[in-house]
Write a protein that holds these residues in place. Structure first.
Motif, mmCIF file in Angstrom:
data_model
loop_
_atom_site.group_PDB
_atom_site.id
_atom_site.type_symbol
_atom_site.label_atom_id
_atom_site.label_comp_id
_atom_site.label_asym_id
_atom_site.label_seq_id
_atom_site.Cartn_x
_atom_site.Cartn_y
_atom_site.Cartn_z
ATOM 1 N N ASP A 79 0.824 -1.210 0.000
ATOM 2 C CA ASP A 79 0.000 0.000 0.000
ATOM 3 C C ASP A 79 0.859 1.261 0.000
ATOM 4 O O ASP A 79 0.533 2.248 -0.662
ATOM 5 N N VAL A 80 1.962 1.237 0.739
ATOM 6 C CA VAL A 80 2.885 2.378 0.753
ATOM 7 C C VAL A 80 3.432 2.618 -0.651
ATOM 8 O O VAL A 80 3.456 3.748 -1.147
ATOM 9 N N VAL A 81 3.859 1.549 -1.306
ATOM 10 C CA VAL A 81 4.400 1.646 -2.660
ATOM 11 C C VAL A 81 3.364 2.234 -3.613
ATOM 12 O O VAL A 81 3.656 3.151 -4.394
ATOM 13 N N LEU A 82 2.137 1.746 -3.534
ATOM 14 C CA LEU A 82 1.066 2.232 -4.398
ATOM 15 C C LEU A 82 0.748 3.702 -4.117
ATOM 16 O O LEU A 82 0.537 4.487 -5.040
ATOM 17 N N THR A 83 0.732 4.071 -2.843
ATOM 18 C CA THR A 83 0.458 5.453 -2.458
ATOM 19 C C THR A 83 1.520 6.405 -3.020
ATOM 20 O O THR A 83 1.213 7.549 -3.365
ATOM 21 N N LEU A 84 2.738 5.931 -3.143
ATOM 22 C CA LEU A 84 3.823 6.747 -3.705
ATOM 23 C C LEU A 84 3.745 6.837 -5.233
ATOM 24 O O LEU A 84 4.535 7.539 -5.855
ATOM 25 N N GLY A 85 2.799 6.089 -5.818
ATOM 26 C CA GLY A 85 2.629 6.141 -7.266
ATOM 27 C C GLY A 85 3.467 5.140 -8.038
ATOM 28 O O GLY A 85 3.645 5.265 -9.249
ATOM 29 N N HIS A 86 3.963 4.128 -7.340
ATOM 30 C CA HIS A 86 4.775 3.098 -7.975
ATOM 31 C C HIS A 86 3.971 1.807 -8.107
ATOM 32 O O HIS A 86 2.914 1.654 -7.498
ATOM 33 N N GLU A 87 4.494 0.875 -8.874
ATOM 34 C CA GLU A 87 3.861 -0.430 -9.028
ATOM 35 C C GLU A 87 4.409 -1.383 -7.973
ATOM 36 O O GLU A 87 5.625 -1.497 -7.812
ATOM 37 N N ALA A 88 3.510 -2.061 -7.260
ATOM 38 C CA ALA A 88 3.909 -3.006 -6.216
ATOM 39 C C ALA A 88 3.667 -4.431 -6.668
ATOM 40 O O ALA A 88 2.621 -4.752 -7.220
ATOM 41 N N VAL A 89 4.659 -5.286 -6.408
ATOM 42 C CA VAL A 89 4.527 -6.720 -6.635
ATOM 43 C C VAL A 89 4.922 -7.384 -5.322
ATOM 44 O O VAL A 89 5.963 -7.061 -4.750
ATOM 45 N N GLY A 90 4.105 -8.298 -4.827
ATOM 46 C CA GLY A 90 4.377 -8.935 -3.549
ATOM 47 C C GLY A 90 4.829 -10.378 -3.686
ATOM 48 O O GLY A 90 4.456 -11.066 -4.634
ATOM 49 N N ALA A 91 5.650 -10.794 -2.728
ATOM 50 C CA ALA A 91 6.080 -12.190 -2.635
ATOM 51 C C ALA A 91 6.095 -12.559 -1.155
ATOM 52 O O ALA A 91 6.500 -11.761 -0.314
ATOM 53 N N GLU A 92 5.658 -13.790 -0.853
ATOM 54 C CA GLU A 92 5.565 -14.203 0.545
ATOM 55 C C GLU A 92 6.783 -14.949 1.057
ATOM 56 O O GLU A 92 6.901 -15.189 2.250
ATOM 57 N N ASP A 93 7.695 -15.322 0.162
ATOM 58 C CA ASP A 93 8.925 -15.988 0.601
ATOM 59 C C ASP A 93 10.036 -15.738 -0.411
ATOM 60 O O ASP A 93 9.817 -15.179 -1.481
ATOM 61 N N GLY A 94 11.229 -16.175 -0.042
ATOM 62 C CA GLY A 94 12.389 -15.925 -0.886
ATOM 63 C C GLY A 94 12.342 -16.600 -2.238
ATOM 64 O O GLY A 94 12.705 -16.010 -3.256
ATOM 65 N N SER A 95 11.868 -17.822 -2.280
ATOM 66 C CA SER A 95 11.791 -18.543 -3.550
ATOM 67 C C SER A 95 10.835 -17.866 -4.520
ATOM 68 O O SER A 95 11.131 -17.708 -5.708
ATOM 69 N N GLN A 96 9.683 -17.446 -3.999
ATOM 70 C CA GLN A 96 8.717 -16.749 -4.835
ATOM 71 C C GLN A 96 9.307 -15.410 -5.323
ATOM 72 O O GLN A 96 9.115 -15.033 -6.479
ATOM 73 N N ALA A 97 10.024 -14.713 -4.465
ATOM 74 C CA ALA A 97 10.631 -13.429 -4.844
ATOM 75 C C ALA A 97 11.626 -13.597 -5.983
ATOM 76 O O ALA A 97 11.633 -12.804 -6.943
ATOM 77 N N ILE A 98 12.452 -14.611 -5.901
ATOM 78 C CA ILE A 98 13.446 -14.858 -6.948
ATOM 79 C C ILE A 98 12.750 -15.185 -8.263
ATOM 80 O O ILE A 98 13.147 -14.692 -9.325
ATOM 81 N N ALA A 99 11.691 -15.983 -8.215
ATOM 82 C CA ALA A 99 10.936 -16.319 -9.425
ATOM 83 C C ALA A 99 10.281 -15.078 -10.029
ATOM 84 O O ALA A 99 10.300 -14.884 -11.248
ATOM 85 N N VAL A 122 18.079 -13.551 -1.055
ATOM 86 C CA VAL A 122 17.185 -13.072 -2.111
ATOM 87 C C VAL A 122 17.832 -11.886 -2.843
ATOM 88 O O VAL A 122 17.907 -11.862 -4.068
ATOM 89 N N ALA A 123 18.299 -10.911 -2.088
ATOM 90 C CA ALA A 123 18.904 -9.727 -2.707
ATOM 91 C C ALA A 123 20.147 -10.088 -3.507
ATOM 92 O O ALA A 123 20.346 -9.596 -4.623
ATOM 93 N N SER A 124 20.970 -10.962 -2.962
ATOM 94 C CA SER A 124 22.177 -11.385 -3.667
ATOM 95 C C SER A 124 21.835 -12.082 -4.979
ATOM 96 O O SER A 124 22.440 -11.822 -6.022
ATOM 97 N N SER A 125 20.844 -12.955 -4.943
ATOM 98 C CA SER A 125 20.424 -13.670 -6.144
ATOM 99 C C SER A 125 19.837 -12.713 -7.178
ATOM 100 O O SER A 125 20.168 -12.787 -8.367
ATOM 101 N N ILE A 126 18.972 -11.813 -6.732
ATOM 102 C CA ILE A 126 18.332 -10.889 -7.661
ATOM 103 C C ILE A 126 19.342 -9.912 -8.258
ATOM 104 O O ILE A 126 19.244 -9.549 -9.429
#
Length: 124
Positions: free
Chosen positions: A19-39, A65-69
């Motif tokens: 919601d914070v991301v959207l309020t700032l006018g950006h596009e938000a994509v959510g992930a619930e764990d590290g594997s999903q985030a990397i995908a 996650v950050a290192s992989s991405i």
């Protein structure tokens, strides 16, 4: 518009951060764990910012996650979040040119971190 990936295993915190991301006018994509985030990152070449909790339960940590991405998105901006005291040393565990936001944080704190981080790096 900046595309921001929010990785958080606590659903209410993830929704709040998105919601914070959207309020700032950006596009938000959510992930619930590290594997999903990397995908998600592998399928999203336009991803510019990663907001990730450090402790994501089972699977890859926020550090991993950050290192992989960063391997596929070398210029991605990274904001780590955590309530763990040991996580404050993100310079040792985290990727270069990242920032850390301690939990619990108010939505305004995340918004300020995103705004200032983007502004300091040329307003991407």
């Amino acid at each position: 518009m900046t595309k921001i990936l929010v990785v958080e295993d606590e659903p209410l915190l993830r929704i709040m951060a998105e919601d914070v991301v959207l309020t700032l006018g950006h596009e938000a994509v959510g992930a619930e764990d590290g594997s999903q985030a990397i995908a998600v990152a592998e399928a999203s070449p336009e991803l510019e910012v990663l907001v990730t909790d450090v402790n994501l339960g089972s699977g890859p940590t926020g550090w991993e996650v950050a290192s992989s991405i960063r391997q596929t998105h070398p210029t991605i901006l990274v904001i780590y979040t955590s309530g763990l005291a040991s996580a404050h040393d993100h310079s040792r565990h985290g990727v270069m040119d990242s920032i850390f936001l301690a939990k619990p944080y108010a939505p305004e704190e995340l918004a300020d971190a995103i705004r200032s981080f983007l502004a300091s790096l040329g307003g991407r």
